[in-house]
Scaffold this motif. Sequence first.
Motif, PDB file in Angstrom:
ATOM      1  N   MET A 214      -4.499   8.166   4.991  1.00  0.00           N
ATOM      2  CA  MET A 214      -3.888   8.099   6.321  1.00  0.00           C
ATOM      3  C   MET A 214      -4.716   7.275   7.321  1.00  0.00           C
ATOM      4  O   MET A 214      -4.148   6.441   8.040  1.00  0.00           O
ATOM      5  N   PRO A 215      -6.048   7.468   7.399  1.00  0.00           N
ATOM      6  CA  PRO A 215      -6.817   6.627   8.334  1.00  0.00           C
ATOM      7  C   PRO A 215      -6.665   5.137   8.028  1.00  0.00           C
ATOM      8  O   PRO A 215      -6.635   4.302   8.940  1.00  0.00           O
ATOM      9  N   MET A 216      -6.525   4.833   6.718  1.00  0.00           N
ATOM     10  CA  MET A 216      -6.360   3.429   6.334  1.00  0.00           C
ATOM     11  C   MET A 216      -5.064   2.867   6.934  1.00  0.00           C
ATOM     12  O   MET A 216      -5.052   1.762   7.473  1.00  0.00           O
ATOM     13  N   TYR A 217      -3.974   3.651   6.856  1.00  0.00           N
ATOM     14  CA  TYR A 217      -2.708   3.194   7.431  1.00  0.00           C
ATOM     15  C   TYR A 217      -2.847   2.985   8.938  1.00  0.00           C
ATOM     16  O   TYR A 217      -2.306   2.040   9.498  1.00  0.00           O
ATOM     17  N   HIS A 218      -3.580   3.913   9.575  1.00  0.00           N
ATOM     18  CA  HIS A 218      -3.728   3.773  11.024  1.00  0.00           C
ATOM     19  C   HIS A 218      -4.554   2.525  11.367  1.00  0.00           C
ATOM     20  O   HIS A 218      -4.241   1.817  12.315  1.00  0.00           O
TER      21      HIS A 218
ATOM     22  N   TYR B 268       0.842  -1.203   0.000  1.00  0.00           N
ATOM     23  CA  TYR B 268       0.000   0.000   0.000  1.00  0.00           C
ATOM     24  C   TYR B 268       0.873   1.248   0.000  1.00  0.00           C
ATOM     25  O   TYR B 268       0.571   2.222  -0.683  1.00  0.00           O
ATOM     26  N   ALA B 269       1.946   1.191   0.775  1.00  0.00           N
ATOM     27  CA  ALA B 269       2.851   2.353   0.832  1.00  0.00           C
ATOM     28  C   ALA B 269       3.498   2.591  -0.528  1.00  0.00           C
ATOM     29  O   ALA B 269       3.642   3.727  -0.967  1.00  0.00           O
ATOM     30  N   PHE B 270       3.866   1.502  -1.191  1.00  0.00           N
ATOM     31  CA  PHE B 270       4.491   1.655  -2.508  1.00  0.00           C
ATOM     32  C   PHE B 270       3.486   2.138  -3.543  1.00  0.00           C
ATOM     33  O   PHE B 270       3.862   2.820  -4.495  1.00  0.00           O
ATOM     34  N   ASP B 271       2.230   1.796  -3.366  1.00  0.00           N
ATOM     35  CA  ASP B 271       1.185   2.298  -4.266  1.00  0.00           C
ATOM     36  C   ASP B 271       1.135   3.823  -4.182  1.00  0.00           C
ATOM     37  O   ASP B 271       1.114   4.518  -5.205  1.00  0.00           O
ATOM     38  N   ASP B 272       1.154   4.351  -2.949  1.00  0.00           N
ATOM     39  CA  ASP B 272       1.143   5.807  -2.776  1.00  0.00           C
ATOM     40  C   ASP B 272       2.442   6.435  -3.265  1.00  0.00           C
ATOM     41  O   ASP B 272       2.450   7.493  -3.883  1.00  0.00           O
TER      42      ASP B 272
END
Lengths: 146, 372
Positions: free
Chosen positions: B190-194, B137-141
């Motif tokens: 950001m809420p998704m990461y949290h 997910y981080a790499f997608d962003d």
Amino acid sequence: MSGYFSDLITGSKSLLVGLGVTLKALVSPVVTVQYPREKIDVSPAFRGHIDLMKDETTGTHRCIVCLSCMKACPCQCITVEGEKQEGVKGKVLTLFTLDFTKCSLCGLCVESCKPHAIDFSDEYELAGFSREEFFYDLLKRVKERA
Amino acid sequence: MATKLERMAGSKHRFLLNMGPQHPSTHGVLRVVLEMDGEYAMELDPVLGYGHRMHEKMAEVRPTSGFYPNTARMDYLGAILFSHGYVGLLERMAGVEVPERAEYIRVITAELNRISSHLVGIGAYVLDLGAFTPILYAFDDREKILDILEAITGSRLTYCYFRAGGVSRDIDDTFIRRTREFIDRMRNRMPMYHDLVTDNIIFLKRTKEIGLIDRDMAIRYGLTGPVLRGSGIAYDVRKSEPYSIYDRFDFEIPTGENGDSFDRYLVRMEEIVQSLRIIEQALDALPDGPVMAKTKKIKLPAGECNYTVEAARGSLSYYLVGDGSDTPYRLKIRVPSYANLSPLPELCRGILLSDLVTAMGSLDLVIPEIDR
């Protein structure tokens, strides 16, 4: 003991929330591009290796053998040679090679080129089996394209 | 029942374990020699130098412009931030005025780069702890940032975009539109990461109270960046000695409370939000004008000069001694990761090997930056 159970409940809940996030991703649009079969367009600004540009009006390159690209290159990967020829003003380009094994793709040569004779190529599939495959003769390449 | 070998070794037998140079959790070629007592690391010794490429020496043998590509190769995740320090040094030394628009573009691209660096830092950190999904997910962003930056700089990682006196290329409306889209997208993500990482019970259990660095220890080792801020010290070069135009923006310095691995992770997450704020303000105030100063050829005087910026991992200093020619006599680079690595032996004495990975990952080291 109560801490154990509250941990268990909040913990399981956090895992379920996490699973919910991945479940959402499962049904969201696919972002993966199946590379060899599908390709993304190369950005116009892409800095590939350099290439001599063909001038549409004269049908040949625009290099005036000022050697400024050679001097600007931090990796010494460009070799330019020219000679005086009778009846032609200035020098005539006889050799323009790029040693791509050394190139760091910084683009300083293109910036230094006053007549805009060199520009970035948009080729990116450049795997090879030997070192010699990466010694590009750019003068030959521009003549082949002409 | 003790085996024959165990009887020979005695009750206090310890063994040496090489972690790296090719260990997935060292993120590069860092070798850590551990003295293990069972599963506990008792002594620890980092061995550096596997990726040494003489960047400082290279700066001494070529004109100052020839060092632009090198800056990106020291910290490959925060390449723009590293070139920001270098061009800032040249400008301060040669007394070059940078056009307003170029300064704004620098701040926008540098903060985008900081976000992409933190995304890799967080993603890879969680990967070290065994969770594979968040890094994707981080790499997608991050991919979105790379696309935005590629359209302007022409490269996805080793940007080589800043020049002494400005930037090499102006940004266009497409860039502004895509950056604004990215800000909205990232805020929604950001809420998704949290949900996925911060609140995850396994993540909490593995990072809380692990790798504790208190305020004294952080200062003693000269730590900077998110590692220092995680220990509760609000030090950020962008605030304490504002360079470029950072004094014009309204942003906060996130700090942690306990100084454990979890706090350092949280500081990085919060820094992404603050960087988004800076980018938004910079886009709103973006002036028109040239992006390159008139004086293209800069002349360095004899003497010395220092320039410090806040890179993704902490304070980064370039120190140049010039002898009047266009080639530096000496260029010293103070990188944040080197200092951030130094508390590792003290941090990890007597902890489990799996906790060592947690503590080391939370320092977010980039090894080519240390070895350079």
